[in-house]
Scaffold this motif. Structure first.
Motif, PDB file in Angstrom:
ATOM      1  N   LEU A   1      24.956  24.343 -17.570  1.00 35.87           N
ATOM      2  CA  LEU A   1      25.214  25.129 -16.364  1.00 35.87           C
ATOM      3  C   LEU A   1      25.525  24.240 -15.162  1.00 35.87           C
ATOM      4  N   ALA A   2      25.041  22.994 -15.200  1.00 42.65           N
ATOM      5  CA  ALA A   2      25.291  22.060 -14.099  1.00 42.65           C
ATOM      6  C   ALA A   2      26.582  21.270 -14.289  1.00 42.65           C
ATOM      7  N   SER A   3      27.187  21.367 -15.476  1.00 38.41           N
ATOM      8  CA  SER A   3      28.377  20.566 -15.771  1.00 38.41           C
ATOM      9  C   SER A   3      29.591  21.073 -15.005  1.00 38.41           C
ATOM     10  N   LYS A   4      30.442  20.131 -14.665  1.00 36.06           N
ATOM     11  CA  LYS A   4      31.688  20.467 -13.978  1.00 36.06           C
ATOM     12  C   LYS A   4      32.824  20.507 -14.987  1.00 36.06           C
ATOM     13  N   GLN A   5      33.660  21.514 -14.847  1.00 36.86           N
ATOM     14  CA  GLN A   5      34.793  21.638 -15.765  1.00 36.86           C
ATOM     15  C   GLN A   5      35.932  20.722 -15.337  1.00 36.86           C
ATOM     16  N   HIS A   6      36.568  20.106 -16.326  1.00 33.34           N
ATOM     17  CA  HIS A   6      37.804  19.379 -16.045  1.00 33.34           C
ATOM     18  C   HIS A   6      38.851  20.381 -15.592  1.00 33.34           C
ATOM     19  N   PRO A   7      39.719  20.003 -14.641  1.00 35.61           N
ATOM     20  CA  PRO A   7      40.727  20.965 -14.168  1.00 35.61           C
ATOM     21  C   PRO A   7      41.767  21.286 -15.232  1.00 35.61           C
ATOM     22  N   GLY A   8      41.319  21.891 -16.319  1.00 40.83           N
ATOM     23  CA  GLY A   8      42.207  22.212 -17.427  1.00 40.83           C
ATOM     24  C   GLY A   8      43.230  23.272 -17.081  1.00 40.83           C
ATOM     25  N   TYR A   9      43.014  23.971 -15.969  1.00 44.88           N
ATOM     26  CA  TYR A   9      43.954  25.013 -15.569  1.00 44.88           C
ATOM     27  C   TYR A   9      45.335  24.431 -15.273  1.00 44.88           C
ATOM     28  N   GLU A  10      45.384  23.118 -14.987  1.00 42.09           N
ATOM     29  CA  GLU A  10      46.671  22.472 -14.732  1.00 42.09           C
ATOM     30  C   GLU A  10      47.543  22.481 -15.977  1.00 42.09           C
ATOM     31  N   LEU A  11      46.927  22.707 -17.125  1.00 43.38           N
ATOM     32  CA  LEU A  11      47.671  22.706 -18.383  1.00 43.38           C
ATOM     33  C   LEU A  11      48.372  24.041 -18.630  1.00 43.38           C
ATOM     34  N   ALA A  12      48.183  24.976 -17.707  1.00 45.85           N
ATOM     35  CA  ALA A  12      48.722  26.319 -17.911  1.00 45.85           C
ATOM     36  C   ALA A  12      50.250  26.314 -17.950  1.00 45.85           C
ATOM     37  N   ASN A  13      50.777  27.165 -18.846  1.00 45.40           N
ATOM     38  CA  ASN A  13      52.211  27.442 -18.806  1.00 45.40           C
ATOM     39  C   ASN A  13      52.360  28.960 -18.855  1.00 45.40           C
ATOM     40  N   ALA A  14      53.552  29.451 -19.092  1.00 45.73           N
ATOM     41  CA  ALA A  14      53.777  30.897 -19.037  1.00 45.73           C
ATOM     42  C   ALA A  14      52.961  31.662 -20.070  1.00 45.73           C
ATOM     43  N   ALA A  15      52.545  30.978 -21.138  1.00 46.35           N
ATOM     44  CA  ALA A  15      51.800  31.662 -22.199  1.00 46.35           C
ATOM     45  C   ALA A  15      50.320  31.311 -22.186  1.00 46.35           C
ATOM     46  N   ASN A  16      49.855  30.718 -21.097  1.00 43.28           N
ATOM     47  CA  ASN A  16      48.469  30.268 -21.036  1.00 43.28           C
ATOM     48  C   ASN A  16      47.547  31.450 -20.798  1.00 43.28           C
ATOM     49  N   LEU A  17      46.660  31.715 -21.739  1.00 41.67           N
ATOM     50  CA  LEU A  17      45.770  32.864 -21.621  1.00 41.67           C
ATOM     51  C   LEU A  17      44.858  32.754 -20.416  1.00 41.67           C
ATOM     52  N   SER A  18      44.411  31.553 -20.097  1.00 40.82           N
ATOM     53  CA  SER A  18      43.511  31.409 -18.961  1.00 40.82           C
ATOM     54  C   SER A  18      44.223  31.719 -17.656  1.00 40.82           C
ATOM     55  N   SER A  19      45.549  31.526 -17.627  1.00 42.34           N
ATOM     56  CA  SER A  19      46.315  31.852 -16.432  1.00 42.34           C
ATOM     57  C   SER A  19      46.552  33.358 -16.337  1.00 42.34           C
ATOM     58  N   LEU A  20      46.897  33.977 -17.467  1.00 45.81           N
ATOM     59  CA  LEU A  20      47.180  35.407 -17.473  1.00 45.81           C
ATOM     60  C   LEU A  20      45.935  36.251 -17.237  1.00 45.81           C
ATOM     61  N   TYR A  21      44.787  35.743 -17.657  1.00 48.85           N
ATOM     62  CA  TYR A  21      43.561  36.528 -17.577  1.00 48.85           C
ATOM     63  C   TYR A  21      42.481  35.789 -16.805  1.00 48.85           C
ATOM     64  N   LYS A  22      42.885  35.119 -15.729  1.00 46.35           N
ATOM     65  CA  LYS A  22      41.944  34.301 -14.971  1.00 46.35           C
ATOM     66  C   LYS A  22      40.818  35.125 -14.352  1.00 46.35           C
ATOM     67  N   ASP A  23      41.050  36.428 -14.121  1.00 55.04           N
ATOM     68  CA  ASP A  23      39.988  37.268 -13.569  1.00 55.04           C
ATOM     69  C   ASP A  23      38.899  37.542 -14.598  1.00 55.04           C
ATOM     70  N   ARG A  24      39.160  37.232 -15.876  1.00 54.94           N
ATOM     71  CA  ARG A  24      38.177  37.432 -16.943  1.00 54.94           C
ATOM     72  C   ARG A  24      37.620  36.112 -17.466  1.00 54.94           C
ATOM     73  N   LEU A  25      37.956  35.011 -16.813  1.00 53.98           N
ATOM     74  CA  LEU A  25      37.580  33.685 -17.295  1.00 53.98           C
ATOM     75  C   LEU A  25      36.235  33.249 -16.717  1.00 53.98           C
ATOM     76  N   ILE A  26      35.327  32.851 -17.605  1.00 50.73           N
ATOM     77  CA  ILE A  26      33.994  32.411 -17.198  1.00 50.73           C
ATOM     78  C   ILE A  26      33.680  31.079 -17.870  1.00 50.73           C
ATOM     79  N   HIS A  27      33.640  29.999 -17.106  1.00 51.27           N
ATOM     80  CA  HIS A  27      33.219  28.686 -17.616  1.00 51.27           C
ATOM     81  C   HIS A  27      33.811  28.417 -19.003  1.00 51.27           C
ATOM     82  N   PRO A  28      35.118  28.174 -19.091  1.00 51.24           N
ATOM     83  CA  PRO A  28      35.786  28.063 -20.397  1.00 51.24           C
ATOM     84  C   PRO A  28      35.251  26.928 -21.272  1.00 51.24           C
ATOM     85  N   LEU A  29      35.134  27.224 -22.554  1.00 48.37           N
ATOM     86  CA  LEU A  29      34.753  26.220 -23.539  1.00 48.37           C
ATOM     87  C   LEU A  29      35.951  25.327 -23.850  1.00 48.37           C
TER      88      LEU A  29
END
Length: 371
Positions: A266-294
């Protein structure tokens, strides 16, 4: 020459491991966390935890002679194993187009008099549309939140919409003890169910847990993981159906160290993996449903998949390579169907690491593969 260069690179740099947090296997024991509004059952695996909630749902519906539970058509075969153990028929429902969550219209159409529960899966940190699912369910049908891939969703009990929720502490999970699970059951069901008599006493000794934790931590070293990732007989990442034989209580040593590992996650910081998003990136399309991605999931739109050695070097995995209906043994348990969207996702999905081992050079290399 290219193969030789790949070999040298692997020896020097290794492969990015799929997860980044090592197991804290020693230190001062901490009390188990509590979850307001829920009774907590600590067991040996996420599959056991899920089976326990299905059994509870079954106990709440004694009038249903042939109980069914609905599960998404793309996901882990442990979903099926949990239902089979509970002696409840699993029913597949297709997911949405380019969406790991249910196709809500198909979900509503699948509900019948035998349905006792619906399992909504949090996929790598992308939750399903829980409020919308709850809205289409008749009052007598229970909702099970499967948060095996996202501990943070279960750490906020006031935000749990389901009647039950589970998480996993297995290998590669957000909080990993190489085994373990937690089932949360609303306190309002006390006196209406009895699942404690199903849970057997633990068998594992502390020395076995410690030994496995030390080995696991070593395997997270990129150079060591590179070697393991290339031994075909180990079948790293292979998805297969494995039946559940019994539900066992979490062993006492894991009980002592679980809270420290939860706190670390819970204290860990996520790497800015969102920069990897492209047009088909699920985390980009559904970012309102994204919680601390694995991991960061993308849908590969390229005609061809990059070479396997490049994928492995960068920690890119294909996750579940088949929809559930196409997994051996599962096809004999569930009813046949097309499940078009699940099949499409299985063919196209790749997942990217987003833990602290990912550096800017990895990010640029990953972007280059999908540009």
């Amino acid at each position: 020459m290219a193969t030789f260069r790949s070999l040298i690179r692997g020896i020097i740099h290794g492969d990015l491991p799929p997860v980044g947090e090592k197991i804290i296997w020693r230190g001062k024991p901490k009390p188990l966390p509590t979850y307001e509004g829920f009774d907590a059952y600590w067991v040996d695996s996420g599959t056991s935890a899920l089976a326990l909630t299905i059994i509870a749902a079954k106990q709440l519906h004694p009038e249903v002679e042939n109980p069914e539970v609905i599960i998404p058509a793309y996901g882990c075969p442990d979903l099926v194993a949990a239902a089979v153990f509970a002696k409840v028929q699993p029913v597949l429902v297709d997911i949405g187009k380019d969406d790991p969550g249910y196709d809500l219209d198909q979900l509503e159409n699948a509900i019948n008099d035998n349905t006792i529960a619906v399992i909504a899966v949090n996929f790598l940190g992308i939750s399903d549309r829980l409020a919308e699912i709850k809205a289409v369910l008749p009052n007598n049908i229970l909702l099970i939140e499967d948060n095996a891939q996202c501990y943070k969703a279960i750490s906020m009990p006031d935000k749990i919409i389901g009647d039950f929720a589970i998480t996993s502490f297995g290998r590669g999970k957000p909080v990993s003890l190489l085994g373990g699970g937690l089932a949360l059951i609303k306190t309002t069901y006390r006196g209406k169910i009895n699942v404690t008599n199903i849970i057997k006493k633990p068998k594992r000794k502390a020395v076995a847990t410690i030994t496995k934790a030390i080995i696991y931590n070593l395997l997270l070293t990129p150079q060591v993981y590179w070697l393991i990732n290339r031994l075909p007989f180990l079948k790293v990442g292979v998805t297969k159906y494995k039946g559940l034989e019994e539900i066992i209580s979490l062993d006492t040593y894991k009980e002592k160290i679980i809270t420290a590992n939860i706190d670390q996650h819970l204290a860990s910081k996520q790497h800015p993996g969102y920069e990897l998003a492209n047009a088909a990136n699920l985390s980009s399309l559904y970012k309102d449903r994204l919680i601390h991605p694995l991991r960061i999931p993308i849908l590969n739109n390229n005609q061809s998949t990059p070479p396997e050695h490049q994928l492995k070097n960068l920690g890119i995995t294909q996750l579940y390579k088949k929809s559930l209906i196409n997994i051996d043994k599962v096809d004999n348990i569930v009813s046949p169907g097309q499940y078009k969207n699940a099949s499409d996702m299985a063919k196209r999905i790749l997942t990217l690491p987003c833990n602290h081992t990912v550096k800017d050079t990895h990010t640029l290399a990953i972007k280059g593969l999908f540009s």
